[in-house]
Write a protein that holds these residues in place. Structure first.
Motif, PDB file in Angstrom:
ATOM      1  N   LEU A 305       0.833  -1.204   0.000  1.00 48.02           N
ATOM      2  CA  LEU A 305       0.000   0.000   0.000  1.00 48.02           C
ATOM      3  C   LEU A 305       0.864   1.248   0.000  1.00 48.02           C
ATOM      4  CD1 LEU A 305      -2.963   1.138   0.276  1.00 48.02           C
ATOM      5  CD2 LEU A 305      -2.485   1.281   2.730  1.00 48.02           C
ATOM      6  N   CYS A 306       1.884   1.276   0.859  1.00 47.97           N
ATOM      7  CA  CYS A 306       2.741   2.458   0.951  1.00 47.97           C
ATOM      8  C   CYS A 306       3.581   2.635  -0.311  1.00 47.97           C
ATOM      9  CB  CYS A 306       3.641   2.355   2.178  1.00 47.97           C
ATOM     10  SG  CYS A 306       2.746   2.453   3.754  1.00 47.97           S
ATOM     11  N   GLN A 307       4.019   1.532  -0.892  1.00 48.21           N
ATOM     12  CA  GLN A 307       4.814   1.623  -2.111  1.00 48.21           C
ATOM     13  C   GLN A 307       4.007   2.184  -3.277  1.00 48.21           C
ATOM     14  OE1 GLN A 307       6.205  -2.398  -2.490  1.00 48.21           O
ATOM     15  NE2 GLN A 307       7.959  -2.086  -1.152  1.00 48.21           N
ATOM     16  N   VAL A 308       2.770   1.734  -3.405  1.00 50.02           N
ATOM     17  CA  VAL A 308       1.948   2.223  -4.517  1.00 50.02           C
ATOM     18  C   VAL A 308       1.512   3.666  -4.258  1.00 50.02           C
ATOM     19  CG1 VAL A 308      -0.102   1.795  -5.917  1.00 50.02           C
ATOM     20  CG2 VAL A 308       1.181  -0.129  -4.987  1.00 50.02           C
ATOM     21  N   LEU A 309       1.258   3.996  -3.018  1.00 52.16           N
ATOM     22  CA  LEU A 309       0.919   5.379  -2.692  1.00 52.16           C
ATOM     23  C   LEU A 309       2.040   6.337  -3.080  1.00 52.16           C
ATOM     24  CD1 LEU A 309      -0.846   5.165   0.793  1.00 52.16           C
ATOM     25  CD2 LEU A 309      -1.824   6.080  -1.318  1.00 52.16           C
ATOM     26  N   GLU A 310       3.262   5.892  -2.902  1.00 49.08           N
ATOM     27  CA  GLU A 310       4.384   6.764  -3.237  1.00 49.08           C
ATOM     28  C   GLU A 310       4.388   7.141  -4.717  1.00 49.08           C
ATOM     29  OE1 GLU A 310       9.258   7.006  -2.996  1.00 49.08           O
ATOM     30  OE2 GLU A 310       8.204   5.392  -1.957  1.00 49.08           O
ATOM     31  N   ARG A 312       1.975   7.974  -6.296  1.00 51.88           N
ATOM     32  CA  ARG A 312       1.031   9.094  -6.414  1.00 51.88           C
ATOM     33  C   ARG A 312       1.460  10.276  -5.546  1.00 51.88           C
ATOM     34  NH1 ARG A 312      -4.005   7.923  -8.606  1.00 51.88           N
ATOM     35  NH2 ARG A 312      -4.327   5.744  -9.235  1.00 51.88           N
ATOM     36  N   ASN A 313       2.707  10.261  -5.092  1.00 46.85           N
ATOM     37  CA  ASN A 313       3.267  11.350  -4.281  1.00 46.85           C
ATOM     38  C   ASN A 313       2.629  11.463  -2.904  1.00 46.85           C
ATOM     39  OD1 ASN A 313       5.240  12.134  -6.068  1.00 46.85           O
ATOM     40  ND2 ASN A 313       4.019  13.773  -7.002  1.00 46.85           N
ATOM     41  N   VAL A 314       2.137  10.351  -2.376  1.00 43.37           N
ATOM     42  CA  VAL A 314       1.673  10.300  -0.994  1.00 43.37           C
ATOM     43  C   VAL A 314       2.587   9.339  -0.246  1.00 43.37           C
ATOM     44  CG1 VAL A 314      -0.206   9.676   0.577  1.00 43.37           C
ATOM     45  CG2 VAL A 314      -0.712  10.804  -1.602  1.00 43.37           C
ATOM     46  N   LEU A 315       3.277   9.842   0.773  1.00 40.00           N
ATOM     47  CA  LEU A 315       4.224   9.031   1.520  1.00 40.00           C
ATOM     48  C   LEU A 315       3.614   8.615   2.853  1.00 40.00           C
ATOM     49  CD1 LEU A 315       7.538  11.017   0.917  1.00 40.00           C
ATOM     50  CD2 LEU A 315       6.391   9.347  -0.553  1.00 40.00           C
ATOM     51  N   ALA A 316       3.673   7.327   3.130  1.00 45.58           N
ATOM     52  CA  ALA A 316       3.140   6.772   4.375  1.00 45.58           C
ATOM     53  C   ALA A 316       4.121   5.727   4.885  1.00 45.58           C
ATOM     54  CB  ALA A 316       1.761   6.152   4.145  1.00 45.58           C
ATOM     55  N   MET A 317       3.886   5.250   6.099  1.00 44.93           N
ATOM     56  CA  MET A 317       4.827   4.326   6.726  1.00 44.93           C
ATOM     57  C   MET A 317       4.085   3.157   7.358  1.00 44.93           C
ATOM     58  SD  MET A 317       7.665   5.188   9.648  1.00 44.93           S
ATOM     59  CE  MET A 317       8.647   6.161   8.504  1.00 44.93           C
ATOM     60  N   PRO A 318       4.490   1.929   7.037  1.00 38.83           N
ATOM     61  CA  PRO A 318       3.901   0.791   7.738  1.00 38.83           C
ATOM     62  C   PRO A 318       4.172   0.886   9.234  1.00 38.83           C
ATOM     63  CG  PRO A 318       5.166   0.072   5.825  1.00 38.83           C
ATOM     64  CD  PRO A 318       5.486   1.511   6.030  1.00 38.83           C
ATOM     65  N   ALA A 319       3.198   0.479  10.026  1.00 38.53           N
ATOM     66  CA  ALA A 319       3.375   0.464  11.478  1.00 38.53           C
ATOM     67  C   ALA A 319       3.588  -0.945  11.993  1.00 38.53           C
ATOM     68  CB  ALA A 319       2.170   1.102  12.168  1.00 38.53           C
ATOM     69  N   SER A 320       3.120  -1.920  11.247  1.00 45.85           N
ATOM     70  CA  SER A 320       3.296  -3.328  11.583  1.00 45.85           C
ATOM     71  C   SER A 320       2.998  -4.130  10.324  1.00 45.85           C
ATOM     72  CB  SER A 320       2.357  -3.737  12.718  1.00 45.85           C
ATOM     73  OG  SER A 320       1.023  -3.840  12.253  1.00 45.85           O
ATOM     74  N   SER A 321       2.930  -5.436  10.464  1.00 44.80           N
ATOM     75  CA  SER A 321       2.637  -6.278   9.308  1.00 44.80           C
ATOM     76  C   SER A 321       1.191  -6.154   8.847  1.00 44.80           C
ATOM     77  CB  SER A 321       2.936  -7.737   9.636  1.00 44.80           C
ATOM     78  OG  SER A 321       2.126  -8.180  10.713  1.00 44.80           O
ATOM     79  N   LYS A 322       0.355  -5.501   9.652  1.00 43.15           N
ATOM     80  CA  LYS A 322      -1.059  -5.363   9.295  1.00 43.15           C
ATOM     81  C   LYS A 322      -1.582  -3.938   9.387  1.00 43.15           C
ATOM     82  CE  LYS A 322      -2.325 -10.070  10.711  1.00 43.15           C
ATOM     83  NZ  LYS A 322      -3.219 -10.892  11.582  1.00 43.15           N
ATOM     84  N   THR A 342      -8.226  10.324  -1.325  1.00 42.89           N
ATOM     85  CA  THR A 342      -8.584   9.925  -2.692  1.00 42.89           C
ATOM     86  C   THR A 342      -7.579   8.918  -3.237  1.00 42.89           C
ATOM     87  OG1 THR A 342      -9.656  12.055  -3.139  1.00 42.89           O
ATOM     88  CG2 THR A 342      -8.958  10.757  -5.044  1.00 42.89           C
ATOM     89  N   CYS A 343      -6.309   9.195  -3.022  1.00 44.12           N
ATOM     90  CA  CYS A 343      -5.266   8.286  -3.516  1.00 44.12           C
ATOM     91  C   CYS A 343      -5.337   6.930  -2.830  1.00 44.12           C
ATOM     92  CB  CYS A 343      -3.890   8.906  -3.296  1.00 44.12           C
ATOM     93  SG  CYS A 343      -3.531  10.293  -4.382  1.00 44.12           S
ATOM     94  N   ILE A 344      -5.571   6.926  -1.525  1.00 44.21           N
ATOM     95  CA  ILE A 344      -5.638   5.656  -0.803  1.00 44.21           C
ATOM     96  C   ILE A 344      -6.778   4.803  -1.341  1.00 44.21           C
ATOM     97  CG2 ILE A 344      -6.115   4.617   1.455  1.00 44.21           C
ATOM     98  CD1 ILE A 344      -4.595   7.038   2.688  1.00 44.21           C
ATOM     99  N   GLU A 345      -7.941   5.426  -1.566  1.00 41.68           N
ATOM    100  CA  GLU A 345      -9.076   4.687  -2.129  1.00 41.68           C
ATOM    101  C   GLU A 345      -8.720   4.095  -3.490  1.00 41.68           C
ATOM    102  OE1 GLU A 345     -13.030   6.453  -1.942  1.00 41.68           O
ATOM    103  OE2 GLU A 345     -12.240   7.958  -0.573  1.00 41.68           O
TER     104      GLU A 345
END
Length: 372
Positions: A305-310, A312-322, A342-345
């Motif tokens: 999820l975070c890799q694909v968001l990037e 679209r220029n949205v940076l996020a960070m995994p917090a755990s395996s889920k 919008t990007c996450i959806e």
């Protein structure tokens, strides 16, 4: 379409404001190791005043701030500190208190609200008649806000109770207050009152307050005098540090008043995420600027999820395996929040449809980046 990067990895990613850069350029500086930097002196005095303590000390990082504080309180090797099992000091600071200070951690379970049960704290305190066998309890550490519990705020009532326990047993209380101003704003309690029971507090300047570098430690004058020596031992003595203190002062002056808006935007973000059926979000857990959400669909991993968001220029960070963590800061606008939603959806739809092509990514939002 938003063309800039919407960086929700952490509140540590802010860029210095124009006012900060101007203050840095104009700062009156000298050698701080020699005790001669006037801007550093003024900033430390102001932070001590704000926090209701006698003195303050600027250090390069929050990790060093906590390490220095623990080493001052536990100046005898074999000392023991009581702290939460999901606390930042215990998990994310390279075990420095043990490897460098010979300090033994006694961990207690952190409750979902970031607290530790008072009765468990009392039960964990070592009695002197076991000194031949056990480490000696000298310190209790709290974290406010508690990052791994979702940015939860510890109440002044709870902190006072822990302070009473510490005092009655001859112990010291340290608060890892990396985001203590967020807690103060969210609770509606002046920051000096929130930390009154503490013997020392570390305050991060480069998280919610938006400064480029640094933390401060506050406490009694005697404590800070010792902390200055330990800071030097750890390599944290710097020269014309007033350049950094000038930017930090702007952060304290200008950004504290924006924290409530950060908290509002975090709630808006959480409400939007809750509408995505592949996610679960506890809206009541969003007290400050952090939003955690769990992914319930096994076809979607936090890393992907975070890799694909990037892309679209949205940076996020995994917090755990889920789960994934998103953090709001003052350089995130309402438009940014809506764009991120919008990007996450769209990314969820792409992953579920199998219509995803991962490109080479560089920002490090992959596994093993948990906990910043």
């Amino acid at each position: 379409m938003v063309t800039k990067v919407v960086d929700l990895r952490s509140d540590t990613v802010t860029k210095p404001s124009d006012a900060m850069r101007a203050a840095m350029a104009a700062a009156d500086v000298d050698d701080d190791v020699l005790g001669a930097d006037p801007t550093a002196q003024r900033f430390e005095a102001e932070m001590a005043r704000i926090m209701g303590k006698e003195a303050a000390l600027f250090v390069p990082s929050g990790t060093m701030a906590n390490l220095v504080s623990v080493l001052v309180h536990c100046d005898t090797r074999g000392s023991e500190i009581i702290l939460g099992d999901t606390s930042h000091i215990h998990i994310y600071e390279n075990g420095g208190i043990s490897s460098l200070g010979g300090v033994h951690p006694k961990t207690l379970p952190n409750n979902p609200d970031g607290t530790m049960d008072i009765d468990k704290i009392v039960a964990a305190i070592r009695h002197q008649d076991g000194a031949l066998y056990y480490p000696t309890t000298r310190l209790i550490c709290l974290e406010n806000t508690h990052a791994n519990c979702g940015g939860k705020c510890l109440s002044v009532e709870y902190t006072d109770k822990v302070g009473e326990v510490a005092k009655s047993h001859g112990l010291k209380l340290h608060i890892d207050g990396a985001r203590i101003f967020n807690a103060s704003v969210a609770l509606g309690v002046p920051v000096h009152r929130l930390v009154r029971a503490a013997d020392s507090v570390s305050v991060c300047l480069s998280k919610g307050l938006g400064a480029p570098v640094g933390s401060v430690i506050v406490g009694s004058k005697a404590f800070i005098d010792k902390a200055k020596i330990v800071r030097k031992t750890l390599g944290g003595g710097m020269r014309q540090v007033g350049i950094l203190c000038a930017a930090a002062y702007v952060g304290v002056r200008d950004t504290v008043g924006k924290l409530a808006d950060d908290h509002r935007k975090a709630k808006v973000l959480a409400e939007g995420l809750k509408k995505i059926k592949q996610f679960t979000v506890d809206l009541t857990s969003v007290e400050t600027n952090m939003v955690f959400f769990d992914i319930t669909d096994p076809r979607i991993s936090p890393d992907k999820l975070c890799q694909v968001l990037e892309q679209r220029n949205v940076l996020a960070m995994p917090a755990s395996s889920k789960s994934v963590r998103l953090v709001i800061h003052y350089q995130i606008s309402d438009t940014d929040v809506q764009y991120a939603l919008t990007c996450i959806e769209k990314v969820v739809e792409e992953i579920l449809s199998g219509n995803v092509k991962l490109e080479h990514l560089t920002n490090g939002t992959t596994a093993n980046s948990y906990g910043h």
